[in-house]
Write a protein that holds these residues in place. Structure first.
Motif, short mmCIF file in Angstrom:
data_model
loop_
_atom_site.label_atom_id
_atom_site.label_comp_id
_atom_site.label_asym_id
_atom_site.label_seq_id
_atom_site.Cartn_x
_atom_site.Cartn_y
_atom_site.Cartn_z
N ALA A 69 1.17 -1.42 -0.42
CA ALA A 69 0.22 0.00 0.21
C ALA A 69 0.72 1.35 0.33
O ALA A 69 2.16 1.59 0.66
N GLU A 70 0.71 2.25 -1.02
CA GLU A 70 1.39 2.84 -1.16
C GLU A 70 1.19 4.22 0.09
O GLU A 70 -0.13 3.83 0.55
N ALA A 71 1.71 4.76 0.39
CA ALA A 71 2.00 6.61 1.58
C ALA A 71 0.64 7.23 0.84
O ALA A 71 0.59 7.31 -0.84
N GLN A 90 0.18 -3.23 3.75
CA GLN A 90 0.26 -3.89 2.90
C GLN A 90 -1.31 -4.08 2.91
O GLN A 90 -1.58 -4.29 3.46
N TRP A 91 -1.81 -4.44 1.82
CA TRP A 91 -3.73 -4.00 0.93
C TRP A 91 -4.27 -6.03 2.36
O TRP A 91 -3.16 -7.05 1.67
N ALA A 92 -5.04 -6.10 2.33
CA ALA A 92 -5.53 -6.55 2.87
C ALA A 92 -7.15 -6.57 2.62
O ALA A 92 -7.45 -6.00 2.55
N TYR A 93 -7.67 -8.12 2.24
CA TYR A 93 -9.43 -8.23 1.17
C TYR A 93 -10.10 -9.55 2.66
O TYR A 93 -9.81 -10.52 3.42
N LYS A 94 -10.75 -8.47 3.80
CA LYS A 94 -11.22 -9.51 4.79
C LYS A 94 -10.70 -9.62 5.54
O LYS A 94 -10.93 -11.08 5.99
N GLY A 95 -9.58 -9.15 5.47
CA GLY A 95 -9.13 -9.11 7.43
C GLY A 95 -7.68 -9.96 6.69
O GLY A 95 -6.90 -9.89 7.46
N LYS A 96 -7.80 -10.53 5.72
CA LYS A 96 -6.00 -11.67 5.13
C LYS A 96 -5.47 -10.83 3.52
O LYS A 96 -5.58 -9.83 3.04
N PRO A 97 -3.97 -10.37 4.64
CA PRO A 97 -2.80 -10.09 3.38
C PRO A 97 -2.87 -10.48 2.53
O PRO A 97 -3.18 -11.52 2.16
N LEU A 98 -2.82 -9.62 1.55
CA LEU A 98 -3.04 -10.41 0.00
C LEU A 98 -1.26 -10.09 -0.45
O LEU A 98 -0.11 -9.39 -0.10
N TYR A 99 -0.92 -11.11 -1.58
CA TYR A 99 0.63 -11.51 -1.90
C TYR A 99 0.02 -11.85 -3.37
O TYR A 99 -0.22 -12.37 -3.64
N PHE A 100 1.93 -11.53 -3.30
CA PHE A 100 1.81 -11.76 -5.06
C PHE A 100 2.88 -12.99 -4.66
O PHE A 100 3.37 -13.54 -4.20
N TRP A 101 3.13 -14.30 -6.28
CA TRP A 101 4.19 -15.15 -6.24
C TRP A 101 5.33 -15.62 -7.59
O TRP A 101 4.24 -14.37 -8.49
N VAL A 102 6.39 -15.05 -6.76
CA VAL A 102 7.23 -14.91 -7.59
C VAL A 102 7.52 -15.56 -8.69
O VAL A 102 8.13 -14.97 -10.11
N LYS A 103 6.67 -17.65 -9.13
CA LYS A 103 6.80 -17.70 -10.06
C LYS A 103 6.32 -17.43 -10.86
O LYS A 103 6.34 -18.15 -11.46
#
Length: 124
Positions: A69-71, A90-103
């Motif tokens: 999450a940007e400033a 960091q952004w979260a959706y419905k309380g769960k943090p969101l991530y990308f996968w490097v692969k």
């Protein structure tokens, strides 16, 4: 150790997503949430919804970069912003943090689904 932190910072910056017209850096595509870059987002079963914490830090966050999450970002609806152990937001959706996968290499890739039995597609 400084080199690892430097590269981890580069990876996180590469996955930071600009805000879309709806004010959020997330959109739904093909039944999953994606960053504004079109890359699939995931949740981590070990993160407990509603705690405002991510337990994916250090080497985990290198492989699973958080949706930064940007400033000045402003949360709304089911989207919240948490503070990570390193102080980043960091952004979260419905309380769960969101991530990308490097692969995942291209928009639409979903290769992180089910990794180690604890990574799930983020679904709207």
């Amino acid at each position: 150790m400084k080199v690892r932190s430097f590269f981890a910072g580069l990876i996180v910056a590469a996955f930071a997503a600009p805000v879309l017209a709806n004010g959020l850096p997330v959109k739904a595509a093909d039944g999953v949430l994606t960053g504004s870059n079109g890359m699939t987002l995931y949740t981590f079963d070990k993160d407990v919804a509603g705690t405002g914490k991510s337990v994916c830090n250090g080497p985990c966050a290198v492989n699973w970069p958080p949706l930064v999450a940007e400033a000045g970002a402003s949360a709304s609806g089911d989207y919240t912003i948490i503070t990570r152990d390193d102080g980043a937001k960091q952004w979260a959706y419905k309380g769960k943090p969101l991530y990308f996968w490097v692969k995942d290499k291209s928009p639409g890739d979903k290769t992180g689904e089910g990794v180690n039995g604890v990574w799930q597609l983020a679904k709207p």
